[in-house]
Design an enzyme around this catalytic site. Structure first.
Site, PDB file in Angstrom:
ATOM      1  N   SER A 145     -13.184  26.092  -3.285  1.00  9.79           N
ATOM      2  CA  SER A 145     -12.976  27.357  -2.592  1.00  9.79           C
ATOM      3  C   SER A 145     -13.911  28.387  -3.199  1.00  9.79           C
ATOM      4  CB  SER A 145     -11.518  27.812  -2.758  1.00  9.79           C
ATOM      5  OG  SER A 145     -11.361  29.176  -2.454  1.00  9.79           O
ATOM      6  N   TYR A 177      -5.603  29.636 -10.032  1.00  6.18           N
ATOM      7  CA  TYR A 177      -6.213  29.071  -8.828  1.00  6.18           C
ATOM      8  C   TYR A 177      -7.732  28.979  -9.000  1.00  6.18           C
ATOM      9  CZ  TYR A 177      -7.453  28.387  -3.917  1.00  6.18           C
ATOM     10  OH  TYR A 177      -7.966  27.896  -2.734  1.00  6.18           O
TER      11      TYR A 177
END
Length: 334
Positions: A163, A189
Protein backbone atom coordinates in the site's frame (compact mmCIF):
# COMPACT_ATOMS: atom_id res chain seq x y z
CA UNK A 1 23.44 0.73 -13.75
CA UNK A 2 19.83 2.00 -13.88
CA UNK A 3 17.49 1.01 -11.07
CA UNK A 4 15.00 -1.74 -11.93
CA UNK A 5 12.46 0.41 -10.05
CA UNK A 6 11.60 2.49 -13.13
CA UNK A 7 8.28 2.72 -15.03
CA UNK A 8 8.24 0.83 -18.33
CA UNK A 9 5.83 2.53 -19.32
CA UNK A 10 3.21 -0.22 -19.61
CA UNK A 11 0.51 1.69 -21.47
CA UNK A 12 -1.95 1.07 -18.65
CA UNK A 13 -3.00 3.45 -15.88
CA UNK A 14 -5.06 4.06 -12.73
CA UNK A 15 -8.40 3.37 -14.44
CA UNK A 16 -7.31 0.07 -16.01
CA UNK A 17 -9.33 -2.96 -14.90
CA UNK A 18 -8.23 -6.52 -14.20
CA UNK A 19 -10.12 -7.78 -17.23
CA UNK A 20 -8.31 -5.28 -19.43
CA UNK A 21 -4.82 -6.39 -18.39
CA UNK A 22 -5.81 -10.01 -19.06
CA UNK A 23 -7.21 -9.36 -22.53
CA UNK A 24 -5.73 -11.89 -24.92
CA UNK A 25 -4.14 -14.03 -22.19
CA UNK A 26 -5.17 -17.67 -21.72
CA UNK A 27 -4.41 -18.98 -18.23
CA UNK A 28 -5.84 -22.46 -18.81
CA UNK A 29 -3.94 -25.12 -16.91
CA UNK A 30 -2.33 -22.63 -14.52
CA UNK A 31 -3.07 -22.64 -10.78
CA UNK A 32 -3.24 -19.60 -8.53
CA UNK A 33 -3.64 -19.20 -4.77
CA UNK A 34 -5.26 -15.92 -3.73
CA UNK A 35 -5.44 -15.21 -0.01
CA UNK A 36 -8.46 -13.12 0.89
CA UNK A 37 -9.80 -14.15 -2.49
CA UNK A 38 -13.46 -14.22 -1.50
CA UNK A 39 -14.07 -10.54 -0.72
CA UNK A 40 -13.26 -7.07 -2.00
CA UNK A 41 -10.20 -6.85 -4.22
CA UNK A 42 -9.45 -10.50 -3.66
CA UNK A 43 -12.80 -11.58 -5.06
CA UNK A 44 -12.25 -9.43 -8.16
CA UNK A 45 -8.77 -10.95 -8.52
CA UNK A 46 -10.25 -14.43 -8.23
CA UNK A 47 -12.94 -13.59 -10.76
CA UNK A 48 -10.53 -12.20 -13.34
CA UNK A 49 -8.03 -15.05 -13.11
CA UNK A 50 -10.74 -17.74 -13.26
CA UNK A 51 -12.46 -16.07 -16.21
CA UNK A 52 -9.11 -16.17 -18.03
CA UNK A 53 -8.96 -19.94 -17.46
CA UNK A 54 -6.90 -20.33 -14.29
CA UNK A 55 -7.81 -22.59 -11.40
CA UNK A 56 -7.93 -20.39 -8.30
CA UNK A 57 -7.58 -21.75 -4.78
CA UNK A 58 -8.91 -19.43 -2.08
CA UNK A 59 -7.75 -20.02 1.52
CA UNK A 60 -10.33 -18.59 3.91
CA UNK A 61 -10.89 -18.30 7.64
CA UNK A 62 -14.68 -18.56 7.17
CA UNK A 63 -15.08 -21.32 4.60
CA UNK A 64 -18.88 -21.19 4.41
CA UNK A 65 -18.88 -17.44 3.78
CA UNK A 66 -16.13 -17.76 1.19
CA UNK A 67 -17.91 -20.53 -0.67
CA UNK A 68 -21.08 -18.49 -0.79
CA UNK A 69 -19.14 -15.52 -2.22
CA UNK A 70 -17.36 -17.45 -4.97
CA UNK A 71 -20.52 -19.36 -5.83
CA UNK A 72 -21.92 -16.07 -7.06
CA UNK A 73 -19.19 -15.64 -9.68
CA UNK A 74 -20.50 -16.19 -13.22
CA UNK A 75 -18.57 -17.81 -16.07
CA UNK A 76 -15.89 -19.54 -14.00
CA UNK A 77 -17.19 -23.11 -14.48
CA UNK A 78 -16.03 -24.59 -11.20
CA UNK A 79 -12.49 -23.21 -11.47
CA UNK A 80 -12.54 -21.77 -7.93
CA UNK A 81 -11.76 -23.88 -4.86
CA UNK A 82 -12.04 -22.85 -1.20
CA UNK A 83 -10.01 -24.31 1.66
CA UNK A 84 -9.65 -23.37 5.36
CA UNK A 85 -6.76 -21.19 6.55
CA UNK A 86 -6.18 -18.40 9.08
CA UNK A 87 -3.11 -16.20 8.65
CA UNK A 88 -2.94 -15.66 12.42
CA UNK A 89 -2.83 -19.42 13.06
CA UNK A 90 0.49 -21.02 11.99
CA UNK A 91 -0.91 -24.54 12.29
CA UNK A 92 -3.72 -23.75 9.86
CA UNK A 93 -1.22 -22.29 7.37
CA UNK A 94 0.79 -25.50 7.51
CA UNK A 95 -2.36 -27.61 7.11
CA UNK A 96 -3.45 -25.66 4.05
CA UNK A 97 -0.02 -25.99 2.47
CA UNK A 98 0.18 -29.73 3.16
CA UNK A 99 -3.21 -30.24 1.52
CA UNK A 100 -2.23 -28.17 -1.51
CA UNK A 101 1.13 -29.91 -1.94
CA UNK A 102 -0.61 -33.28 -1.75
CA UNK A 103 -2.45 -32.37 -4.96
CA UNK A 104 0.96 -32.27 -6.71
CA UNK A 105 -0.03 -29.24 -8.76
CA UNK A 106 2.58 -26.66 -9.75
CA UNK A 107 1.69 -23.22 -8.40
CA UNK A 108 2.07 -20.55 -11.07
CA UNK A 109 0.73 -17.61 -9.07
CA UNK A 110 0.62 -16.88 -5.35
CA UNK A 111 -1.16 -13.61 -4.62
CA UNK A 112 -0.79 -12.67 -0.96
CA UNK A 113 -3.81 -10.38 -0.97
CA UNK A 114 -5.39 -10.78 2.47
CA UNK A 115 -4.72 -8.24 5.17
CA UNK A 116 -5.97 -6.12 8.04
CA UNK A 117 -5.62 -2.37 8.58
CA UNK A 118 -5.49 0.05 11.51
CA UNK A 119 -6.76 -2.45 14.06
CA UNK A 120 -6.71 -1.86 17.82
CA UNK A 121 -3.72 -3.51 19.45
CA UNK A 122 -4.26 -7.24 19.04
CA UNK A 123 -1.80 -10.10 19.32
CA UNK A 124 -1.76 -13.58 17.87
CA UNK A 125 -1.20 -16.70 19.98
CA UNK A 126 2.58 -16.13 19.81
CA UNK A 127 2.25 -12.59 21.13
CA UNK A 128 3.04 -10.94 17.80
CA UNK A 129 1.27 -7.71 16.83
CA UNK A 130 -1.63 -8.68 14.57
CA UNK A 131 -1.04 -6.37 11.59
CA UNK A 132 2.59 -7.48 11.27
CA UNK A 133 1.59 -11.10 11.87
CA UNK A 134 -1.33 -11.30 9.44
CA UNK A 135 -0.04 -9.04 6.68
CA UNK A 136 3.56 -10.20 6.67
CA UNK A 137 4.53 -13.14 8.89
CA UNK A 138 1.56 -15.31 7.89
CA UNK A 139 2.29 -14.77 4.22
CA UNK A 140 6.01 -15.37 4.77
CA UNK A 141 5.16 -18.76 6.28
CA UNK A 142 2.61 -19.58 3.58
CA UNK A 143 5.06 -18.76 0.78
CA UNK A 144 7.76 -20.86 2.42
CA UNK A 145 5.46 -23.85 2.80
CA UNK A 146 4.28 -23.57 -0.83
CA UNK A 147 7.82 -23.06 -2.13
CA UNK A 148 8.11 -26.59 -3.64
CA UNK A 149 4.96 -26.00 -5.72
CA UNK A 150 6.22 -22.59 -6.85
CA UNK A 151 9.54 -24.11 -7.93
CA UNK A 152 7.70 -26.87 -9.77
CA UNK A 153 5.90 -24.32 -11.95
CA UNK A 154 9.18 -23.19 -13.51
CA UNK A 155 7.95 -19.65 -14.12
CA UNK A 156 5.99 -18.73 -11.00
CA UNK A 157 5.18 -15.29 -9.62
CA UNK A 158 4.49 -14.19 -6.05
CA UNK A 159 2.60 -10.94 -5.52
CA UNK A 160 2.64 -9.21 -2.13
CA UNK A 161 -0.15 -6.67 -1.57
CA UNK A 162 1.36 -3.54 -0.08
CA UNK A 163 0.00 0.00 0.00
CA UNK A 164 1.10 3.59 -0.23
CA UNK A 165 0.68 3.24 3.53
CA UNK A 166 4.28 1.95 3.45
CA UNK A 167 5.24 5.63 3.40
CA UNK A 168 4.08 5.98 7.02
CA UNK A 169 6.77 3.77 8.55
CA UNK A 170 9.58 1.37 7.90
CA UNK A 171 10.14 -1.83 9.87
CA UNK A 172 11.29 -1.29 13.46
CA UNK A 173 13.70 -4.18 13.73
CA UNK A 174 14.27 -3.58 17.44
CA UNK A 175 10.59 -3.65 18.39
CA UNK A 176 8.42 -4.92 15.51
CA UNK A 177 5.69 -6.13 17.85
CA UNK A 178 5.25 -2.95 19.90
CA UNK A 179 6.42 -4.56 23.10
CA UNK A 180 8.34 -1.46 24.28
CA UNK A 181 7.10 1.45 22.16
CA UNK A 182 3.57 2.89 22.35
CA UNK A 183 1.19 1.27 19.89
CA UNK A 184 0.05 3.40 16.97
CA UNK A 185 -2.33 1.61 14.61
CA UNK A 186 -1.23 3.58 11.54
CA UNK A 187 2.46 3.14 12.32
CA UNK A 188 1.80 -0.58 12.67
CA UNK A 189 0.01 -0.63 9.34
CA UNK A 190 2.84 1.28 7.65
CA UNK A 191 5.39 -1.13 9.10
CA UNK A 192 3.44 -4.13 7.79
CA UNK A 193 3.10 -2.60 4.33
CA UNK A 194 6.83 -1.79 4.20
CA UNK A 195 7.46 -5.40 5.21
CA UNK A 196 5.37 -6.57 2.24
CA UNK A 197 7.62 -4.66 -0.17
CA UNK A 198 10.84 -5.78 1.51
CA UNK A 199 9.60 -9.37 1.42
CA UNK A 200 9.15 -9.14 -2.37
CA UNK A 201 12.70 -7.77 -2.68
CA UNK A 202 14.15 -10.58 -0.56
CA UNK A 203 12.07 -13.32 -2.17
CA UNK A 204 12.94 -12.24 -5.69
CA UNK A 205 16.64 -12.39 -4.89
CA UNK A 206 16.22 -15.99 -3.78
CA UNK A 207 13.83 -17.07 -6.51
CA UNK A 208 15.16 -15.41 -9.66
CA UNK A 209 17.63 -18.16 -10.61
CA UNK A 210 14.97 -20.82 -9.94
CA UNK A 211 12.14 -19.34 -11.97
CA UNK A 212 10.22 -17.59 -9.18
CA UNK A 213 9.83 -13.80 -9.40
CA UNK A 214 8.24 -11.58 -6.76
CA UNK A 215 6.48 -8.24 -6.90
CA UNK A 216 4.94 -5.84 -4.40
CA UNK A 217 1.76 -4.05 -5.40
CA UNK A 218 -0.11 -0.94 -4.30
CA UNK A 219 -3.64 -1.59 -5.58
CA UNK A 220 -4.84 1.98 -5.11
CA UNK A 221 -7.34 3.53 -2.72
CA UNK A 222 -10.49 1.40 -2.68
CA UNK A 223 -13.33 1.30 -0.17
CA UNK A 224 -13.65 -2.28 1.05
CA UNK A 225 -14.12 -4.05 4.37
CA UNK A 226 -10.40 -3.46 4.98
CA UNK A 227 -11.47 -0.15 6.48
CA UNK A 228 -13.83 -1.68 9.04
CA UNK A 229 -11.66 -0.57 11.97
CA UNK A 230 -11.47 3.07 10.91
CA UNK A 231 -13.00 5.48 13.42
CA UNK A 232 -15.18 8.45 12.54
CA UNK A 233 -12.10 10.60 13.02
CA UNK A 234 -10.13 8.43 10.60
CA UNK A 235 -12.88 8.65 8.01
CA UNK A 236 -13.06 12.42 8.33
CA UNK A 237 -9.30 12.63 7.81
CA UNK A 238 -9.75 10.78 4.52
CA UNK A 239 -12.63 13.09 3.56
CA UNK A 240 -15.20 10.29 3.72
CA UNK A 241 -18.89 10.73 4.49
CA UNK A 242 -21.50 8.35 5.89
CA UNK A 243 -22.48 7.48 2.30
CA UNK A 244 -18.96 6.29 1.45
CA UNK A 245 -19.03 2.61 2.34
CA UNK A 246 -17.49 -0.60 1.01
CA UNK A 247 -18.04 -1.01 -2.71
CA UNK A 248 -18.61 2.69 -3.36
CA UNK A 249 -16.45 5.41 -4.89
CA UNK A 250 -16.77 8.86 -3.27
CA UNK A 251 -18.59 11.30 -5.51
CA UNK A 252 -16.24 13.31 -7.67
CA UNK A 253 -13.14 11.49 -6.41
CA UNK A 254 -12.77 8.58 -8.83
CA UNK A 255 -9.55 8.08 -10.80
CA UNK A 256 -11.55 8.77 -13.96
CA UNK A 257 -12.23 12.24 -12.54
CA UNK A 258 -8.66 12.84 -11.48
CA UNK A 259 -9.18 11.64 -7.91
CA UNK A 260 -7.57 8.89 -5.85
CA UNK A 261 -10.36 6.35 -5.50
CA UNK A 262 -10.74 3.21 -7.59
CA UNK A 263 -13.51 0.64 -7.83
CA UNK A 264 -12.75 -3.01 -7.08
CA UNK A 265 -12.20 -3.94 -10.73
CA UNK A 266 -9.57 -1.21 -11.05
CA UNK A 267 -8.12 -2.07 -7.66
CA UNK A 268 -7.50 -5.69 -8.65
CA UNK A 269 -5.80 -4.74 -11.91
CA UNK A 270 -2.24 -4.19 -10.65
CA UNK A 271 -2.19 -7.50 -8.74
CA UNK A 272 -3.37 -9.36 -11.83
CA UNK A 273 -0.92 -7.46 -14.04
CA UNK A 274 2.00 -8.31 -11.76
CA UNK A 275 0.95 -11.97 -11.64
CA UNK A 276 0.46 -12.47 -15.37
CA UNK A 277 1.81 -9.74 -17.66
CA UNK A 278 4.38 -10.68 -20.31
CA UNK A 279 5.67 -7.12 -19.88
CA UNK A 280 7.29 -8.24 -16.63
CA UNK A 281 9.18 -11.18 -18.09
CA UNK A 282 12.71 -11.16 -16.70
CA UNK A 283 11.83 -8.61 -14.03
CA UNK A 284 11.11 -8.80 -10.31
CA UNK A 285 11.75 -7.43 -6.86
CA UNK A 286 9.93 -4.19 -7.64
CA UNK A 287 6.98 -2.16 -6.35
CA UNK A 288 4.12 -1.79 -8.82
CA UNK A 289 1.34 0.79 -8.94
CA UNK A 290 -1.35 1.58 -11.53
CA UNK A 291 -0.33 -1.45 -13.64
CA UNK A 292 3.29 -0.35 -14.02
CA UNK A 293 6.50 -0.36 -12.07
CA UNK A 294 6.44 2.72 -9.87
CA UNK A 295 9.14 5.38 -9.65
CA UNK A 296 11.25 5.88 -6.55
CA UNK A 297 9.92 8.69 -4.36
CA UNK A 298 12.84 10.31 -2.51
CA UNK A 299 12.56 10.86 1.26
CA UNK A 300 10.69 14.03 2.01
CA UNK A 301 9.42 14.45 -1.53
CA UNK A 302 5.64 14.90 -1.67
CA UNK A 303 3.47 12.54 -3.65
CA UNK A 304 1.45 9.36 -3.58
CA UNK A 305 2.80 7.71 -6.74
CA UNK A 306 6.01 5.84 -6.06
CA UNK A 307 7.90 3.80 -3.49
CA UNK A 308 10.04 5.16 -0.66
CA UNK A 309 13.67 3.98 -0.64
CA UNK A 310 13.35 2.39 2.81
CA UNK A 311 10.92 -0.20 1.40
CA UNK A 312 13.20 -1.41 -1.41
CA UNK A 313 16.50 -1.30 0.49
CA UNK A 314 18.20 -4.69 -0.07
CA UNK A 315 19.98 -4.59 3.30
CA UNK A 316 16.68 -3.97 5.10
CA UNK A 317 15.15 -6.81 3.08
CA UNK A 318 17.81 -9.18 4.39
CA UNK A 319 17.31 -7.98 7.97
CA UNK A 320 13.57 -8.59 7.61
CA UNK A 321 14.20 -12.05 6.15
CA UNK A 322 16.32 -13.05 9.15
CA UNK A 323 13.77 -11.58 11.57
CA UNK A 324 10.91 -13.40 9.83
CA UNK A 325 12.72 -16.72 10.00
CA UNK A 326 13.37 -16.20 13.70
CA UNK A 327 9.82 -15.17 14.56
CA UNK A 328 8.11 -17.91 12.52
CA UNK A 329 10.67 -20.68 12.88
CA UNK A 330 10.24 -21.24 9.14
CA UNK A 331 12.93 -21.48 6.47
CA UNK A 332 12.60 -21.86 2.73
CA UNK A 333 13.53 -25.37 1.61
CA UNK A 334 16.03 -26.07 -1.16
Amino acid sequence: MPSPQTPLPSGFGPATTAREVLRGLDLSGRVAVVTGGSAGLGLETTRALAEAGATVVVPARNVAKARAAVAGLPHVEGRVEVAPMDLLDPASIDAFAVAFLSSERPLAMLINNAGIMATPLTRDARGYEAQFAANHLGHFQLTARLWPALLAAGDARVVALSSRGHQRAGVDFDDPNFERRPYDKWQAYGQAKSANVLFAVGLDRRGEARGVRAFAVHPGVILTDLGQHMTDEDRQAFGLTAADGPGTVPAGRSVAEGGDFKNAQQGAATSVWAATSPQLAGRGGVYCQDCDMAPILPPGAPGTVGVRPHAIDPEAAERLWALSERLTGVRFAG
